[in-house]
Design a protein around this motif. Sequence first.
Motif, PDB file in Angstrom:
ATOM      1  N   LYS A 100      34.753 -11.478  15.681  1.00  0.00           N
ATOM      2  CA  LYS A 100      34.628 -11.463  17.141  1.00  0.00           C
ATOM      3  C   LYS A 100      33.658 -10.367  17.543  1.00  0.00           C
ATOM      4  O   LYS A 100      33.741  -9.232  17.040  1.00  0.00           O
ATOM      5  CB  LYS A 100      36.008 -11.180  17.746  1.00  0.00           C
ATOM      6  CG  LYS A 100      36.048 -10.860  19.213  1.00  0.00           C
ATOM      7  CD  LYS A 100      37.465 -10.477  19.622  1.00  0.00           C
ATOM      8  CE  LYS A 100      37.548 -10.071  21.065  1.00  0.00           C
ATOM      9  NZ  LYS A 100      38.934  -9.688  21.442  1.00  0.00           N
TER      10      LYS A 100
ATOM     11  N   VAL B 164      38.611 -10.863  12.994  1.00  0.00           N
ATOM     12  CA  VAL B 164      39.770 -11.442  13.670  1.00  0.00           C
ATOM     13  C   VAL B 164      40.808 -11.876  12.638  1.00  0.00           C
ATOM     14  O   VAL B 164      41.986 -11.531  12.730  1.00  0.00           O
ATOM     15  CB  VAL B 164      39.352 -12.663  14.527  1.00  0.00           C
ATOM     16  CG1 VAL B 164      40.586 -13.327  15.141  1.00  0.00           C
ATOM     17  CG2 VAL B 164      38.366 -12.245  15.604  1.00  0.00           C
TER      18      VAL B 164
ATOM     19  N   THR C 161      47.646 -16.155  10.014  1.00  0.00           N
ATOM     20  CA  THR C 161      47.905 -15.877  11.435  1.00  0.00           C
ATOM     21  C   THR C 161      47.836 -14.379  11.661  1.00  0.00           C
ATOM     22  O   THR C 161      48.180 -13.586  10.771  1.00  0.00           O
ATOM     23  CB  THR C 161      49.295 -16.384  11.871  1.00  0.00           C
ATOM     24  OG1 THR C 161      50.294 -15.664  11.131  1.00  0.00           O
ATOM     25  CG2 THR C 161      49.449 -17.862  11.614  1.00  0.00           C
TER      26      THR C 161
ATOM     27  N   PHE D 136      46.247 -15.211  17.173  1.00  0.00           N
ATOM     28  CA  PHE D 136      45.167 -15.908  16.486  1.00  0.00           C
ATOM     29  C   PHE D 136      45.712 -16.594  15.235  1.00  0.00           C
ATOM     30  O   PHE D 136      46.423 -15.965  14.441  1.00  0.00           O
ATOM     31  CB  PHE D 136      44.063 -14.929  16.089  1.00  0.00           C
ATOM     32  CG  PHE D 136      43.401 -14.251  17.259  1.00  0.00           C
ATOM     33  CD1 PHE D 136      43.928 -13.074  17.785  1.00  0.00           C
ATOM     34  CD2 PHE D 136      42.270 -14.780  17.847  1.00  0.00           C
ATOM     35  CE1 PHE D 136      43.328 -12.449  18.867  1.00  0.00           C
ATOM     36  CE2 PHE D 136      41.660 -14.164  18.921  1.00  0.00           C
ATOM     37  CZ  PHE D 136      42.193 -12.993  19.445  1.00  0.00           C
TER      38      PHE D 136
ATOM     39  N   LEU E 156      39.728 -21.971  14.517  1.00  0.00           N
ATOM     40  CA  LEU E 156      40.447 -20.801  15.030  1.00  0.00           C
ATOM     41  C   LEU E 156      41.145 -21.183  16.323  1.00  0.00           C
ATOM     42  O   LEU E 156      40.500 -21.673  17.248  1.00  0.00           O
ATOM     43  CB  LEU E 156      39.481 -19.649  15.292  1.00  0.00           C
ATOM     44  CG  LEU E 156      40.081 -18.405  15.948  1.00  0.00           C
ATOM     45  CD1 LEU E 156      41.006 -17.676  14.977  1.00  0.00           C
ATOM     46  CD2 LEU E 156      38.975 -17.455  16.431  1.00  0.00           C
TER      47      LEU E 156
ATOM     48  N   ILE F 167      43.296 -19.751  19.499  1.00  0.00           N
ATOM     49  CA  ILE F 167      43.683 -18.561  20.257  1.00  0.00           C
ATOM     50  C   ILE F 167      44.720 -18.996  21.281  1.00  0.00           C
ATOM     51  O   ILE F 167      44.439 -19.834  22.154  1.00  0.00           O
ATOM     52  CB  ILE F 167      42.472 -17.921  20.967  1.00  0.00           C
ATOM     53  CG1 ILE F 167      41.351 -17.644  19.968  1.00  0.00           C
ATOM     54  CG2 ILE F 167      42.892 -16.640  21.674  1.00  0.00           C
ATOM     55  CD1 ILE F 167      40.051 -17.150  20.608  1.00  0.00           C
TER      56      ILE F 167
ATOM     57  N   SER G  60      45.390 -17.076  25.881  1.00  0.00           N
ATOM     58  CA  SER G  60      44.089 -16.412  25.985  1.00  0.00           C
ATOM     59  C   SER G  60      44.119 -15.285  27.016  1.00  0.00           C
ATOM     60  O   SER G  60      44.732 -15.413  28.098  1.00  0.00           O
ATOM     61  CB  SER G  60      43.016 -17.431  26.389  1.00  0.00           C
ATOM     62  OG  SER G  60      42.874 -18.411  25.398  1.00  0.00           O
TER      63      SER G  60
ATOM     64  N   ASP H 207      39.582 -11.569  25.317  1.00  0.00           N
ATOM     65  CA  ASP H 207      39.141 -12.467  24.236  1.00  0.00           C
ATOM     66  C   ASP H 207      37.734 -12.987  24.483  1.00  0.00           C
ATOM     67  O   ASP H 207      37.155 -13.635  23.603  1.00  0.00           O
ATOM     68  CB  ASP H 207      40.107 -13.649  24.104  1.00  0.00           C
ATOM     69  CG  ASP H 207      41.506 -13.227  23.680  1.00  0.00           C
ATOM     70  OD1 ASP H 207      42.465 -13.943  24.029  1.00  0.00           O
ATOM     71  OD2 ASP H 207      41.637 -12.178  23.011  1.00  0.00           O
TER      72      ASP H 207
ATOM     73  N   TYR I 243      32.176 -15.591  18.901  1.00  0.00           N
ATOM     74  CA  TYR I 243      32.996 -15.727  17.702  1.00  0.00           C
ATOM     75  C   TYR I 243      32.144 -16.349  16.596  1.00  0.00           C
ATOM     76  O   TYR I 243      31.518 -17.389  16.800  1.00  0.00           O
ATOM     77  CB  TYR I 243      34.224 -16.595  17.981  1.00  0.00           C
ATOM     78  CG  TYR I 243      35.249 -15.880  18.822  1.00  0.00           C
ATOM     79  CD1 TYR I 243      35.120 -15.822  20.197  1.00  0.00           C
ATOM     80  CD2 TYR I 243      36.336 -15.242  18.231  1.00  0.00           C
ATOM     81  CE1 TYR I 243      36.042 -15.150  20.974  1.00  0.00           C
ATOM     82  CE2 TYR I 243      37.274 -14.567  18.993  1.00  0.00           C
ATOM     83  CZ  TYR I 243      37.116 -14.527  20.375  1.00  0.00           C
ATOM     84  OH  TYR I 243      38.032 -13.845  21.136  1.00  0.00           O
TER      85      TYR I 243
END
Lengths: 116, 116
Positions: A38, A48, A60, A64, A77, A79, A82, A86, A90
């Motif tokens: 990220k 991340v 995990t 995430f 990925l 998320i 959120s 964030d 990415y």
Amino acid sequence: AQTVTQSQPEMSVQEAETVTLSCTYDTSENNYYLFWYKQPPSRQMILVIRQEAYKQQNATENRFSVNFQKAAKSFSLKISDSQLGDTAMYFCAFGRAQGGSEKLVFGKGTKLTVNP
Amino acid sequence: DVKVTQSSRYLVKRTGEKVFLECVQDMDHENMFWYRQDPGLGLRLIYFSYDVKMKEKGDIPEGYSVSREKKERFSLILESASTNQTSMYLCASSTQWEGPRVETQYFGPGTRLLVL
């Protein structure tokens, strides 16, 4: 040569919702690692989450998580919940595990915007 | 915490100048990397080093050279800067293990270089 494809140049999501970023890769290797990095606006790139290909369980890290589909060569990925923080670029990355210093191959990135 | 620092956040140089970008890490990492980041192209590896005085070309080494005289410091040199080298330059480091592993890379804040 390995390649990494992120098919979504830009995405947006409302705060508190869930978003999934896609990543596919091409390799003939069996032992490798996958990463999501990220890069917040004007800030340092940070890890991340990472996944080792020989592990079947999806990695995990708090909100995430990844969906690792080895046969399909897919590493998305997710998320959850959120947050405004964030918002970032990415990058998905692939590393071939062969011992010694390993290079990473990066995708072109997905710009994620979390809207209030 | 791993800390990777880069000598400048912003740099403006003229065409033909010799440019030095410096990177220092404080975690005794063996591996150090220089990337170039351009919009829509992701991160591309310029050079990496797996030990003092050791270096290997990455994907786009043309127009660049590197130096690693001390373990903690990795310099990127633009021998004669050109306008197409205007970009964001990221340094990264990682540890190195025996055997087939790919370690997380830790990134510096980046240097945004403008060549006029």
